[in-house]
Design an enzyme around this catalytic site. Sequence first.
Site, mmCIF file in Angstrom:
data_model
loop_
_atom_site.group_PDB
_atom_site.id
_atom_site.type_symbol
_atom_site.label_atom_id
_atom_site.label_comp_id
_atom_site.label_asym_id
_atom_site.label_seq_id
_atom_site.Cartn_x
_atom_site.Cartn_y
_atom_site.Cartn_z
ATOM 1 N N TYR A 18 0.923 5.369 6.535
ATOM 2 C CA TYR A 18 1.824 4.709 5.591
ATOM 3 C C TYR A 18 1.989 3.234 5.967
ATOM 4 O O TYR A 18 1.866 2.352 5.115
ATOM 5 C CB TYR A 18 3.188 5.411 5.567
ATOM 6 C CG TYR A 18 4.123 4.837 4.538
ATOM 7 C CD1 TYR A 18 4.144 5.341 3.247
ATOM 8 C CD2 TYR A 18 4.972 3.784 4.850
ATOM 9 C CE1 TYR A 18 4.989 4.805 2.287
ATOM 10 C CE2 TYR A 18 5.816 3.245 3.901
ATOM 11 C CZ TYR A 18 5.822 3.752 2.626
ATOM 12 O OH TYR A 18 6.654 3.203 1.678
ATOM 13 N N HIS A 22 0.582 -0.273 3.946
ATOM 14 C CA HIS A 22 1.459 -1.375 3.547
ATOM 15 C C HIS A 22 1.114 -2.668 4.273
ATOM 16 O O HIS A 22 1.291 -3.752 3.720
ATOM 17 C CB HIS A 22 2.929 -0.989 3.737
ATOM 18 C CG HIS A 22 3.407 -0.109 2.630
ATOM 19 N ND1 HIS A 22 3.126 1.239 2.579
ATOM 20 C CD2 HIS A 22 4.104 -0.394 1.507
ATOM 21 C CE1 HIS A 22 3.640 1.746 1.472
ATOM 22 N NE2 HIS A 22 4.244 0.772 0.802
ATOM 23 N N TYR A 41 11.882 -7.642 0.007
ATOM 24 C CA TYR A 41 11.566 -6.209 -0.042
ATOM 25 C C TYR A 41 11.222 -5.709 1.356
ATOM 26 O O TYR A 41 10.326 -6.231 2.008
ATOM 27 C CB TYR A 41 10.383 -6.006 -0.985
ATOM 28 C CG TYR A 41 10.119 -4.590 -1.442
ATOM 29 C CD1 TYR A 41 10.766 -3.491 -0.905
ATOM 30 C CD2 TYR A 41 9.188 -4.361 -2.448
ATOM 31 C CE1 TYR A 41 10.512 -2.203 -1.353
ATOM 32 C CE2 TYR A 41 8.921 -3.076 -2.904
ATOM 33 C CZ TYR A 41 9.577 -2.000 -2.344
ATOM 34 O OH TYR A 41 9.309 -0.731 -2.782
ATOM 35 N N TRP A 76 -1.637 2.362 -7.361
ATOM 36 C CA TRP A 76 -1.020 2.396 -6.031
ATOM 37 C C TRP A 76 -0.335 3.745 -5.781
ATOM 38 O O TRP A 76 -0.475 4.331 -4.726
ATOM 39 C CB TRP A 76 -0.024 1.241 -5.877
ATOM 40 C CG TRP A 76 0.653 1.218 -4.546
ATOM 41 C CD1 TRP A 76 1.907 1.664 -4.244
ATOM 42 C CD2 TRP A 76 0.115 0.738 -3.302
ATOM 43 N NE1 TRP A 76 2.180 1.499 -2.923
ATOM 44 C CE2 TRP A 76 1.087 0.926 -2.311
ATOM 45 C CE3 TRP A 76 -1.105 0.168 -2.942
ATOM 46 C CZ2 TRP A 76 0.892 0.565 -0.980
ATOM 47 C CZ3 TRP A 76 -1.307 -0.190 -1.618
ATOM 48 C CH2 TRP A 76 -0.311 0.009 -0.660
ATOM 49 N N TRP A 77 0.390 4.223 -6.780
ATOM 50 C CA TRP A 77 1.054 5.525 -6.634
ATOM 51 C C TRP A 77 0.042 6.617 -6.321
ATOM 52 O O TRP A 77 0.266 7.453 -5.447
ATOM 53 C CB TRP A 77 1.792 5.899 -7.910
ATOM 54 C CG TRP A 77 3.053 5.145 -8.190
ATOM 55 C CD1 TRP A 77 3.736 4.300 -7.349
ATOM 56 C CD2 TRP A 77 3.788 5.171 -9.398
ATOM 57 N NE1 TRP A 77 4.841 3.806 -7.975
ATOM 58 C CE2 TRP A 77 4.905 4.328 -9.231
ATOM 59 C CE3 TRP A 77 3.605 5.818 -10.611
ATOM 60 C CZ2 TRP A 77 5.840 4.134 -10.243
ATOM 61 C CZ3 TRP A 77 4.532 5.625 -11.613
ATOM 62 C CH2 TRP A 77 5.647 4.791 -11.427
#
Length: 104
Positions: A18, A22, A41, A76-77
């Site tokens: 993960y 990112h 963010y 992306w999802w």
Amino acid sequence: MERIASMMFIKPGYENEYKKRHDELWPEMEEALKEHGATNYSIYLHHESQVLFAYLEVADKATYEAISQTEICRKWWKYMAPIMETNDDYSPVMHELEEVFHLN
């Protein structure tokens, strides 16, 4: 500026993947986030519970939420779906959090 906080859930054993994904955020996805008003963010991981805590600021929530209709966001999802809890459309299972205190 509106502050948005939410929780998402990573599958056990995928913490490093993960973070890696990112760290290597696609430039097109970064551009889409910025175009839809996302600033400041951050995503945090609570290792014991596998809960991700996301925080961002937006000028207009409706503008930000429109990102979900973009091709890059849906791509992306789908890319992230194998390592996260997701809905049928591959969007992450997310629980928006209510702000109960803010010190400025």
